[in-house]
Design an enzyme around this catalytic site. Structure first.
Site, short mmCIF file in Angstrom:
data_model
loop_
_atom_site.label_atom_id
_atom_site.label_comp_id
_atom_site.label_asym_id
_atom_site.label_seq_id
_atom_site.Cartn_x
_atom_site.Cartn_y
_atom_site.Cartn_z
NE ARG A 166 -23.71 -31.31 64.39
CZ ARG A 166 -24.03 -32.30 65.22
NH1 ARG A 166 -23.72 -33.55 64.89
NH2 ARG A 166 -24.66 -32.06 66.36
CB SER A 239 -25.58 -25.12 66.32
OG SER A 239 -26.51 -25.48 67.32
CD GLU A 335 -22.91 -27.28 63.47
OE1 GLU A 335 -23.86 -27.61 62.72
OE2 GLU A 335 -22.90 -27.51 64.68
#
Length: 339
Positions: A166, A239, A335
């Protein structure tokens, strides 16, 4: 020079549906328009700047006192092929899921595990999106990026992009780059990626031992729809926390107390943990704090129950992180980007 507008509402341009306005706003639909905008006073004089794709990885905490640049570059094509791979290029403003399904329909499989992920093609490398055993970095052949400092155009290879879990060069250097297009390398002959047991079971149930790429994509879509809320119906950013990665010794200590802890060994000896499971053990699944809560079918997803602000999202995220830290000694990392 693209038209610059003032006081534009951003509520429908972020998937959390959080209220905010941009002091200045410009739509970019050509590379020439982008370069003209970079030379303009509206860019040069802006106190703050924000590049906006699909708004699916964003938490707006208030009005943006600067210039928002909405990337609307369009186009997709087969850039080349040989015995080893198809090379398929798409402009940054293309919808990611639509692009994935289009490649499959054209007979160029390889992105099916990343079906139904919200956002745009240009945003995919920034976050190095991933799902069901595949990260987008594995499929990138090259990309075209504009240096927002001087307007120069660069062709970058995967090795130039510092991809990680990520993570990427573009995430580490916010405000420096705007991705204009991405070229994907889709290997041939195609083989299904069924490393995740849940996906393997879903595919086996409908397609047996020899699935097509379309069947794998359909299976991914079915799983995601069962577990995750549709941003068109319930505001969310997917998420919300990264799955934490710990060293082997830390995992051994945790597993001694929590033997059911889901875990995924990594090539370097570290262990990736399931953030959703950690959050659920702290009692957050389905729990609300004001207008923001954890989705009842997946604790990893924060949702806007209606009328939430960015401040409401931040308060819930802070409370969840504190509970996980207190119970497991693990620091969760969000995130989405807070702006």
């Amino acid at each position: 020079m693209p038209v610059v507008r003032s006081g534009v509402a951003l509520d429908e341009l972020n998937t959390f549906r959080l209220p905010a306005r941009a002091a200045q706003f410009v739509d970019i639909d050509t590379l020439a328009g982008l370069q003209a905008m970079l030379r303009s006073e509206c860019w040069q004089g802006a106190p703050r700047r924000l590049v906006l794709g699909g708004g699916s990885n964003l938490v707006l905490t208030g009005d943006f006192a600067g210039l928002v640049v909405k990337v609307g570059l369009r186009g997709r094509r087969l850039a080349g092929e040989d015995a080893q791979a198809w090379r398929v290029e798409a402009a940054a403003g293309e919808n990611w899921h639509d692009f994935v399904r289009w490649t499959i329909a054209q007979g160029w499989p390889g992105l099916e595990n990343l079906s139904l992920i919200p956002g745009t093609v240009g945003a995919a490398p920034v976050q190095n999106i991933g799902a069901y055993g595949l990260e987008v970095a594995e499929r990138i052949d090259s990309l075209t990026a504009v240096d927002l400092h001087d307007g120069t155009v660069h062709r970058l290879l995967p090795a130039d992009c510092a991809f990680g879990y990520r993570d990427s060069l573009f995430k580490r250097q916010p405000g420096r780059w705007l991705i204009a297009s991405v070229c994907f390398r889709l290997p041939r002959p195609w083989r299904p990626r069924l490393d995740y047991a849940e996906l393997a079971r879903e595919v086996q149930a409908v397609a047996g031992a020899a699935p097509t790429a379309l069947q794998v994509s359909d299976a991914v879509i079915a799983i995601r729809r069962r577990k995750l809320p549709d941003p068109a119906e319930i505001g969310n950013a997917g998420s919300f926390f990264k799955n934490p990665v710990v060293d082997a010794a830390s995992f051994a200590r945790l597993a001694a107390s929590w033997p059911a802890l889901p875990h995924y060994p990594q090539a370097d000896g570290s262990v990736k943990l399931a953030a959703g499971w950690l959050i659920e053990q702290c009692g957050w699944k389905g729990r609300n704090l004001g207008p923001v809560g954890c989705f009842e079918r997946q604790a990893l997803v924060l949702v806007n129950r209606g009328g939430a602000t960015g401040g409401d999202v931040a308060r819930v995220a802070t409370a969840i992180r504190a509970d996980v830290r207190a119970r497991f000694g693990i620091e969760l990392e969000p995130e989405p980007v807070f702006v």
